[in-house]
Design a protein around this motif. Sequence first.
Motif, PDB file in Angstrom:
ATOM      1  N   ILE A  25      32.513  28.756  31.701  1.00 22.51           N
ATOM      2  CA  ILE A  25      33.123  28.889  33.131  1.00 22.51           C
ATOM      3  C   ILE A  25      32.404  28.007  34.027  1.00 22.51           C
ATOM      4  CG2 ILE A  25      33.848  30.376  34.852  1.00 22.51           C
ATOM      5  CD1 ILE A  25      35.114  32.391  32.968  1.00 22.51           C
ATOM      6  N   ALA A  26      30.998  28.655  33.911  1.00 18.42           N
ATOM      7  CA  ALA A  26      30.075  27.709  34.963  1.00 18.42           C
ATOM      8  C   ALA A  26      30.122  26.251  34.601  1.00 18.42           C
ATOM      9  CB  ALA A  26      28.732  28.456  34.540  1.00 18.42           C
ATOM     10  N   ASP A  27      30.233  26.088  33.416  1.00 15.76           N
ATOM     11  CA  ASP A  27      30.277  24.515  33.058  1.00 15.76           C
ATOM     12  C   ASP A  27      31.163  23.634  33.649  1.00 15.76           C
ATOM     13  OD1 ASP A  27      27.562  24.451  31.746  1.00 15.76           O
ATOM     14  OD2 ASP A  27      28.588  24.715  29.863  1.00 15.76           O
ATOM     15  N   GLU A  28      32.734  24.787  33.682  1.00 22.16           N
ATOM     16  CA  GLU A  28      34.023  23.941  34.177  1.00 22.16           C
ATOM     17  C   GLU A  28      33.855  23.876  35.352  1.00 22.16           C
ATOM     18  OE1 GLU A  28      36.948  23.143  32.631  1.00 22.16           O
ATOM     19  OE2 GLU A  28      36.141  22.996  30.793  1.00 22.16           O
TER      20      GLU A  28
ATOM     21  N   LYS B 124      34.681  45.834  48.446  1.00 19.52           N
ATOM     22  CA  LYS B 124      36.159  45.842  48.508  1.00 19.52           C
ATOM     23  C   LYS B 124      36.751  44.518  48.150  1.00 19.52           C
ATOM     24  CE  LYS B 124      36.539  49.779  51.178  1.00 19.52           C
ATOM     25  NZ  LYS B 124      36.666  50.469  52.489  1.00 19.52           N
ATOM     26  N   ASP B 125      35.952  43.523  48.111  1.00 18.51           N
ATOM     27  CA  ASP B 125      36.352  42.252  47.996  1.00 18.51           C
ATOM     28  C   ASP B 125      36.127  41.575  46.527  1.00 18.51           C
ATOM     29  OD1 ASP B 125      37.659  41.490  50.589  1.00 18.51           O
ATOM     30  OD2 ASP B 125      35.511  40.992  51.484  1.00 18.51           O
ATOM     31  N   TRP B 126      35.315  42.335  45.863  1.00 19.06           N
ATOM     32  CA  TRP B 126      34.948  41.980  44.692  1.00 19.06           C
ATOM     33  C   TRP B 126      35.685  42.781  43.459  1.00 19.06           C
ATOM     34  CZ3 TRP B 126      30.956  38.177  43.388  1.00 19.06           C
ATOM     35  CH2 TRP B 126      30.499  37.715  44.698  1.00 19.06           C
ATOM     36  N   VAL B 127      36.186  42.061  42.526  1.00 16.27           N
ATOM     37  CA  VAL B 127      36.840  42.948  41.042  1.00 16.27           C
ATOM     38  C   VAL B 127      35.966  42.554  39.946  1.00 16.27           C
ATOM     39  CG1 VAL B 127      38.661  43.296  39.777  1.00 16.27           C
ATOM     40  CG2 VAL B 127      39.035  42.889  42.262  1.00 16.27           C
ATOM     41  N   CYS B 128      35.541  43.587  39.142  1.00 21.12           N
ATOM     42  CA  CYS B 128      34.993  43.318  37.852  1.00 21.12           C
ATOM     43  C   CYS B 128      36.275  43.483  36.818  1.00 21.12           C
ATOM     44  CB  CYS B 128      34.166  44.726  37.396  1.00 21.12           C
ATOM     45  SG  CYS B 128      32.980  44.894  38.344  1.00 21.12           S
ATOM     46  N   LEU B 129      36.114  42.072  36.033  1.00 15.98           N
ATOM     47  CA  LEU B 129      37.034  41.989  34.899  1.00 15.98           C
ATOM     48  C   LEU B 129      36.634  42.337  33.598  1.00 15.98           C
ATOM     49  CD1 LEU B 129      38.377  38.685  36.471  1.00 15.98           C
ATOM     50  CD2 LEU B 129      39.640  40.806  36.431  1.00 15.98           C
ATOM     51  N   PRO B 130      37.059  43.410  33.076  1.00 19.00           N
ATOM     52  CA  PRO B 130      36.687  43.390  31.643  1.00 19.00           C
ATOM     53  C   PRO B 130      36.521  42.483  30.593  1.00 19.00           C
ATOM     54  CG  PRO B 130      38.796  44.623  31.815  1.00 19.00           C
ATOM     55  CD  PRO B 130      38.519  43.664  33.119  1.00 19.00           C
ATOM     56  N   GLY B 131      35.619  42.526  29.467  1.00 21.39           N
ATOM     57  CA  GLY B 131      35.688  41.364  28.400  1.00 21.39           C
ATOM     58  C   GLY B 131      37.089  41.572  27.848  1.00 21.39           C
ATOM     59  N   THR B 132      37.789  42.500  27.860  1.00 19.03           N
ATOM     60  CA  THR B 132      39.141  42.458  26.962  1.00 19.03           C
ATOM     61  C   THR B 132      40.063  41.718  27.837  1.00 19.03           C
ATOM     62  OG1 THR B 132      39.895  44.577  28.404  1.00 19.03           O
ATOM     63  CG2 THR B 132      38.967  44.996  26.355  1.00 19.03           C
ATOM     64  N   ALA B 133      39.794  41.255  28.846  1.00 17.71           N
ATOM     65  CA  ALA B 133      40.533  40.094  29.860  1.00 17.71           C
ATOM     66  C   ALA B 133      39.766  38.631  29.834  1.00 17.71           C
ATOM     67  CB  ALA B 133      41.067  40.542  31.219  1.00 17.71           C
ATOM     68  N   ALA B 134      38.992  38.566  28.869  1.00 22.10           N
ATOM     69  CA  ALA B 134      38.156  37.297  29.108  1.00 22.10           C
ATOM     70  C   ALA B 134      39.068  36.216  28.931  1.00 22.10           C
ATOM     71  CB  ALA B 134      37.260  37.259  27.978  1.00 22.10           C
TER      72      ALA B 134
ATOM     73  N   ARG C 244      41.509  35.712  30.714  1.00 19.92           N
ATOM     74  CA  ARG C 244      41.960  35.187  32.162  1.00 19.92           C
ATOM     75  C   ARG C 244      40.745  35.019  33.160  1.00 19.92           C
ATOM     76  NH1 ARG C 244      46.040  40.328  31.899  1.00 19.92           N
ATOM     77  NH2 ARG C 244      47.314  39.745  30.319  1.00 19.92           N
ATOM     78  N   TRP C 245      39.492  35.025  32.674  1.00 16.57           N
ATOM     79  CA  TRP C 245      38.371  34.828  33.612  1.00 16.57           C
ATOM     80  C   TRP C 245      38.390  33.669  34.231  1.00 16.57           C
ATOM     81  CZ3 TRP C 245      33.279  36.890  30.877  1.00 16.57           C
ATOM     82  CH2 TRP C 245      33.351  38.301  30.580  1.00 16.57           C
ATOM     83  N   GLN C 246      38.689  32.475  33.573  1.00 17.05           N
ATOM     84  CA  GLN C 246      38.585  31.301  34.077  1.00 17.05           C
ATOM     85  C   GLN C 246      39.832  31.104  35.340  1.00 17.05           C
ATOM     86  OE1 GLN C 246      36.913  28.291  32.683  1.00 17.05           O
ATOM     87  NE2 GLN C 246      37.672  27.256  34.711  1.00 17.05           N
ATOM     88  N   ARG C 247      41.010  31.677  35.272  1.00 17.08           N
ATOM     89  CA  ARG C 247      41.887  31.601  36.502  1.00 17.08           C
ATOM     90  C   ARG C 247      41.188  32.404  37.516  1.00 17.08           C
ATOM     91  NH1 ARG C 247      45.469  35.344  38.157  1.00 17.08           N
ATOM     92  NH2 ARG C 247      47.483  34.457  39.360  1.00 17.08           N
ATOM     93  N   TYR C 248      40.694  33.826  37.333  1.00 17.67           N
ATOM     94  CA  TYR C 248      39.933  34.444  38.478  1.00 17.67           C
ATOM     95  C   TYR C 248      38.846  33.904  39.061  1.00 17.67           C
ATOM     96  CZ  TYR C 248      43.835  37.628  37.407  1.00 17.67           C
ATOM     97  OH  TYR C 248      44.999  38.389  37.453  1.00 17.67           O
ATOM     98  N   ALA C 249      38.377  33.279  38.081  1.00 16.37           N
ATOM     99  CA  ALA C 249      36.822  32.434  38.768  1.00 16.37           C
ATOM    100  C   ALA C 249      37.437  31.256  39.704  1.00 16.37           C
ATOM    101  CB  ALA C 249      36.071  31.840  37.575  1.00 16.37           C
TER     102      ALA C 249
END
Length: 107
Positions: free
Chosen positions: A14-17, A82-92, A94-99
């Motif tokens: 994701i960082a590279d993207e 309150k503005d920050w959400v932790c997304l679990p590895g089980t949702a990896a 979807r990580w790109q979308r939220y990043a």
Amino acid sequence: MNSNDAAATRYEAIADELAPRGAHRSKMFGMPCLKDTNGKAFAGLHGDELVCRLGRESAEHAEALALTGAHLFDPAGGRPMKDWVCLPGTAADRWQRYAEAALAAPR
């Protein structure tokens, strides 16, 4: 590969993207994070979770919190950010979308 290794690999991809859009690697709260061109953090890797600053009023924030295992980021314990959400590895998947949403969100 354990879950932390898989999470780190996904985070690095994701960082590279996002690098061509001005995101750069840094540290925040002792964890790897991504900052925008103004030096403001918008995402990070906390254990095997992606942490994203989505803004508590955004649709993406509500969607992310609705994911199984997602929760507000609470690095110190007792005072969630309150503005920050932790997304679990089980949702990896979807990580790109939220990043991307976190990078685009106003800060």
